[in-house]
Structure formats: structure tokens, C-alpha cells
Enzyme design. Structure first.
Site, PDB file in Angstrom:
ATOM      1  N   ASN B  99      13.867  -1.042  10.107  1.00 49.00           N
ATOM      2  CA  ASN B  99      12.690  -1.499   9.375  1.00 49.00           C
ATOM      3  C   ASN B  99      13.115  -2.649   8.462  1.00 49.00           C
ATOM      4  O   ASN B  99      14.033  -2.508   7.648  1.00 49.00           O
ATOM      5  CB  ASN B  99      12.108  -0.335   8.568  1.00 49.00           C
ATOM      6  CG  ASN B  99      10.852  -0.719   7.809  1.00 49.00           C
ATOM      7  OD1 ASN B  99      10.880  -1.551   6.916  1.00 49.00           O
ATOM      8  ND2 ASN B  99       9.742  -0.099   8.161  1.00 49.00           N
ATOM      9  N   CYS B 130       4.182  -2.821   2.776  1.00 50.48           N
ATOM     10  CA  CYS B 130       4.554  -1.908   1.694  1.00 50.48           C
ATOM     11  C   CYS B 130       3.692  -2.213   0.469  1.00 50.48           C
ATOM     12  O   CYS B 130       3.727  -3.327  -0.058  1.00 50.48           O
ATOM     13  CB  CYS B 130       6.023  -2.038   1.307  1.00 50.48           C
ATOM     14  SG  CYS B 130       6.430  -0.919  -0.050  1.00 50.48           S
TER      15      CYS B 130
END
Lengths: 250, 304
Positions: B99, B130
């Protein structure tokens, strides 16, 4: 550390909003050390609750926990009845380190629901011939518990914020230069630990920390504490919950 | 024997179940509970160019049927992850997905280039969603043009397949999916958490130090299903679906909506053994509802 089913064998309210329980199993009770915790799941709640281990009876395969009813989760746990099964992960974290060859006198300082883990530690230390003195702080008389149990370990001073029981004030007011000890161990609210570690900065000590946890096993980085060295954050559930008092920034 | 295998760009999954990034660290802690080779893949915790310390605590709070988190991408930085974490995971017979996160396009590019040289890493998940960091992250995930740009740059910087993680905090998820498809994304992962807040009554303060956090868990599953359905209708990329999965039935629901594989996040916290249990249960669940393989169930929801 494993996921196990523990059987609730005993439960009682021992002070205001404070529940004592005994849980039985063949695994956690055989290896748990003072300062470690169990991580319990409650039906219909997403996150587990970390609860410190207050005592262990290896022969009876039972461990004792104490917790305070703070919200809906702990209220639902308080309603459990003997015979019910509790979904636990444990024992989690690292306990209080001790080397009985290098110590003669220790001071235990507990605040509120931070008192329980110090009981199992005190029992272990006393059984190895260490002299134990305890200072237990509570908000008020109705919340005092385990005074008699700690009396069995050695001199015990109870202090309440409002003076309704024992001495009046904070645990830090009680500690004077006349206290003579090699090492201290403490668990309690962060404010108390901050005041205590500052007052006892010349002494060696270990403190047990609490924080809202996610996974409880060291993977998610939710419960972290800043450190004074170059390591950055440490994980309370995995690297703690017990840390050398001089290592962490509260 | 029920066939659980799924083939996706860069990934040969023995089954469609993997941990969602950020909920599993780099696998070490959960390897104490079971053999990670049981998993279809592992999505590692987000990597940034240099170490990130993350947000102040408290970083998590429980909600009804879920939780809020604002960890803030705490990670040791890409170099340390490649040196210390990837070799650990490489011992297991499972696919490794890295990621990738960053504050700037340059940082995404730098992290992608470094992982490109790690042969154990089979694919990238591009973290453009995020919600818990001040700069980067979410802006790339809510503006189609920025999403397109960062995807293009990462694709150019590496040879590995890129799965872009979509944020549900947008009014038009299909526009986001189409933008990254045009930029050359190889797949999508969806959904990330929904931005939320919870206020503690005694202190009148937000429970999370960051004030807001990402909502995950069972509460968000219907949103994930709806968004996968919408994207599946209009975009051809494979989808790794996530958001509130707790059981094998939930996995089947994601497959029916159009996901090709799934990731499990928050449920790991309640039950560290949840993924092996789901994998064990999945053949029976597929059979119960008349499917002969995972592949057979993908996109088979009936909408007419």
C-alpha cells in the site's frame, strides 16, 4: 497469547461501579504474569476491552479481574452471571519486570481502577521476601476496594481526593523523603502517573499505561505512547502496558 | 472441491480473502495466531517515503456496529518496510500487496519506484483515500483530476499492477473510478473508511484526538455494496471489495455485487482468527447458494 473461552465462576460488586470477577481456563491462568492483561469480546460491541489481571490462582486455574463500569460495554459485562463464557485473548502485553536479587523494598502506588494489577505483583514480590509498601488512591470512600488484601502484603495507606476515607489528597501528597524503597511500580490515571513520575524522577520505577485499543495485539498502532529515545512511538498493547517510568513521555 | 481461486492482474489468489491495509500491520502479530499461508494475499500497512509517527492518541473509538480510527499512516518508511517487513511476509505462500501513500505526487512516485525493485511485492494498492492525514491522501481521492494524475505517475514509475483504493467520501464514486481507469489503473479496491466524528459527553470533546476519524466495520457494509454495484455497472476493472466484512455470507454478498476478491479489516480486531474461519466456511456458503466456485458468483446479483 491465544484466543480462548474463559468460564465466569464468580462475580460481585466490591465498590461503587466496581466489579470483581473470577474466570477459569487452562491456558491463560497457567502463564499470566503480573501486569499483563486479557482482551475480552462482548456481544454486539465491535472492539474488545482490555482488563488487567488482578490475581492468578494456578492450581484452581482461575484469574481475578476488576473493572469499573464506564459505559455501555462495561455495563453489559457487569451483567454477566456465573457459568457464562467470556471470549478472551490473553495473556497480552509484558508484565512488571522484577529481579528479586536486586531489591529489598518496593513501593506500589495505585490510583482507582489502576490498583488491581499491583495486587498480583505485590503478592508475588512478598512471596519472594520483598518488603512491600502500598499507597492506594481513590476519589471517594465509596470507591475504595482491596484495602484488606493490600494490608496482608504490608503497610498500606489509603488516600481519597475528598478525604472521605483515609488520608485526604493525592497519592503524591503522601510520598515524602521518609519513604525508603529501591523501586516503585505504579498504575493509574495519566494525570497521576505524570505527577508521580515527576516527583520520583530520581527513583527507578515502572508504570503501567492505559489507552483506547484497536487490535490489542500490536498490529494497528492505535494505542501508542511517545518515548524519550529515538524509537518514536511504542505500542502500549504490545511493547507495554508496563514501561520503565523514564522511557515514556506522558 | 470448491474452487476458491481468483486470478487478478499480478495476483494468483488461492482464495479471495485478504486483510485490509492498516488492520494487519505487516502480518507478524497475526502470524502468532495462524499460518499466514492460508490467506489469498496480504495488503501491507501503508508505506510513505520516510517514517511517519502518526496522530496523537486516542486514535480509535467504538461506534454502533463499527469504529472510528485516525492512526495517521504511522509507518517506519518504505526502506525499512522493504528491508524488514517484506522478507518476513515472503516466507509465506501468499501474495504481497504494497500500500503506497504520500503527501505529494513525488512521494508516491518515490515509494512506487522502491517497491518496484522488490520482487516479492506482486501489486500496489494506491492509497489516495486516507482521511486522516493533513496533506495528501484524501485530496487525491476526492478530485478525479488529481486521482488521474497520481495514478498516471505511479503507473509510469513501475511495472507492477496498480489497484487504486477509492474513498467513499465523494458524491460520484463512478467518476473517480472512471478517472483512474483512464489513467491506466489495473484494478480498484473499495471502499476506504467514511469520515466521522463522535463526541464524548462528560468532556464535550471529540473522542478521537484528530477530531475526525474513518468509520469502518459492519455499519459501512451497505455503502460498500452500493458503491461496488454502481462502479461495476460502468467500469471494467477488477474490484477488491471491503467494508464491514465479518462472515462468509458477507464475502458472497460482495462477490454478487461485483467484487472479484475481498479484504477484511475491522473484524480482525474482534476475532484474530476471522479470516481463516471465513476461508474455511466459504465453500459451504457458496454451495448453499448454488455456486460452484468463487468465479461463478462474481457479479451474479440480479438487478432486473
Amino acid at each position: 497469547m491465544r484466543k480462548v473461552e474463559m468460564k465466569l465462576v464468580y462475580a460481585r460488586q466490591i465498590a461503587e461501579d466496581t466489579i470483581e470477577m473470577k474466570l477459569e481456563d487452562n491456558y491463560i491462568t497457567q502463564i499470566a504474569e503480573p501486569g499483563q492483561f486479557i482482551y475480552i469480546a462482548l456481544p454486539n460491541f465491535t472492539l474488545r476491552r482490555p482488563i488487567s489481571i488482578a490475581d492468578v490462582d494456578r492450581e484452581q486455574k482461575q484469574l481475578t479481574i476488576l473493572f469499573k463500569i464506564f459505559g455501555r460495554g462495561t455495563a453489559s459485562f457487569a451483567a454477566y452471571e456465573p457459568g457464562m463464557i467470556v471470549d478472551c485473548i490473553g495473556p497480552n502485553g509484558n508484565g512488571f519486570p522484577f529481579d528479586t536479587d536486586k531489591m529489598e523494598k518496593v513501593l506500589l502506588i495505585g490510583g482507582g481502577i489502576g490498583v488491581p494489577p499491583l495486587y498480583y505483583l505485590g503478592k508475588k514480590l512478598k512471596s519472594k521476601g520483598i518488603e512491600v509498601t502500598s499507597i492506594l488512591g481513590y476519589q471517594t470512600a465509596a470507591q475504595v476496594f482491596y484495602e484488606e488484601e493490600f494490608n496482608q502484603l504490608g503497610e498500606t495507606i489509603v488516600v481519597t481526593d475528598d478525604g472521605s476515607y483515609g488520608e485526604k489528597g493525592y497519592v503524591t501528597d503522601i510520598i515524602t523523603d521518609s519513604f525508603n524503597f529501591d523501586l516503585y511500580y505504579s498504575c493509574g490515571p495519566t494525570g497521576m502517573l505524570r505527577a508521580l513520575t515527576s516527583k520520583l524522577q530520581d527513583k527507578k520505577g515502572y508504570i503501567s499505561l492505559e489507552e483506547r485499543m484497536g487490535c490489542g495485539v500490536g498490529a494497528c498502532a492505535a494505542c501508542v505512547v511517545s518515548t524519550k529515545n529515538e524509537q518514536g512511538y511504542l505500542k502500549i498493547c504490545h511493547d507495554g502496558p508496563v514501561f520503565p517510568a523514564k522511557e515514556v513521555i506522558l | 472441491m470448491m474452487d476458491l481461486q481468483v486470478k487478478l492482474p499480478g495476483l494468483n489468489l488461492k482464495n479471495p480473502v485478504m486483510p485490509a491495509s492498516g488492520c494487519f500491520g505487516f502480518g507478524k502479530e497475526y502470524s502468532r495466531f495462524y499460518d499466514l499461508s492460508l490467506l489469498g494475499a496480504v495488503m501491507m500497512k501503508a508505506a510513505t517515503g520516510t517514517e511517519r509517527l502518526g496522530n496523537p492518541t486516542p486514535r480509535v473509538a467504538e461506534t454502533s456496529s463499527g469504529m472510528l480510527n485516525a492512526i495517521g499512516l504511522q509507518n517506519p518508511g518504505v526502506d525499512k518496510i522493504i528491508a524488514e517487513e517484506v522478507p518476513f511476509l515472503a516466507q509465506y505462500d501468499t501474495e504481497i500487496i504494497a500500500n503506497i501513500a504520500g503527501s505529494t505526487i513525488e512521494e508516491y512516485k518515490e515509494v512506487a519506484k522502491k517497491f518496484n525493485d522488490a520482487p516479492e511485492v506482486k501489486a500496489f494498492e494506491l492509497n489516495i483515500s486516507c482521511p486522516n492525514v493533513k496533506e495528501g491522501g484524501i485530496q487525491f481521492g476526492t478530485d478525479p483530476d488529481m486521482a488521474k494524475e497520481v495514478t498516471t505517475i505511479v503507473k509510469r514509475a513501475s511495472d507492477k499492477p496498480v489497484y487504486v483504493k477509492l474513498s467513499p467520501n465523494v458524491s460520484n464514486i463512478v467518476a473517480m473510478a472512471k478517472a483512474v481507469e483512464e489513467a491506466g489503473a489495473d484494478g480498484l479496491t473499495m471502499i476506504n473508511t467514511l469520515t466521522g466524528m463522535q463526541i464524548h459527553l462528560p468532556s464535550r470533546r471529540p473522542l478521537i484526538a484528530n477530531k475526525t476519524g474513518g468509520l469502518s466495520g459492519a455499519a459501512i457494509k451497505p455503502i460498500a455494496i452500493r458503491m461496488i454495484y454502481e462502479v461495476r455497472e460502468q467500469v471494467n476493472l477488477p474490484i477488491i471489495g471491503m467494508g464491514g466484512i465479518e462472515t462468509a455470507e458477507d464475502v458472497l454478498e460482495f462477490l454478487l455485487a461485483g467484487a472479484n476478491a475481498v479484504a477484511v479489516g475491522t473484524a480482525n480486531f474482534q476475532n484474530p482468527l476471522v479470516m481463516p474461519e471465513i476461508i474455511n466456511e466459504l465453500p459451504k456458503t457458496l454451495e448453499k447458494y448454488g455456486f460452484s466456485s468463487v468465479h461463478d458468483a462474481i457479479g451474479k446479483a440480479v438487478f432486473v
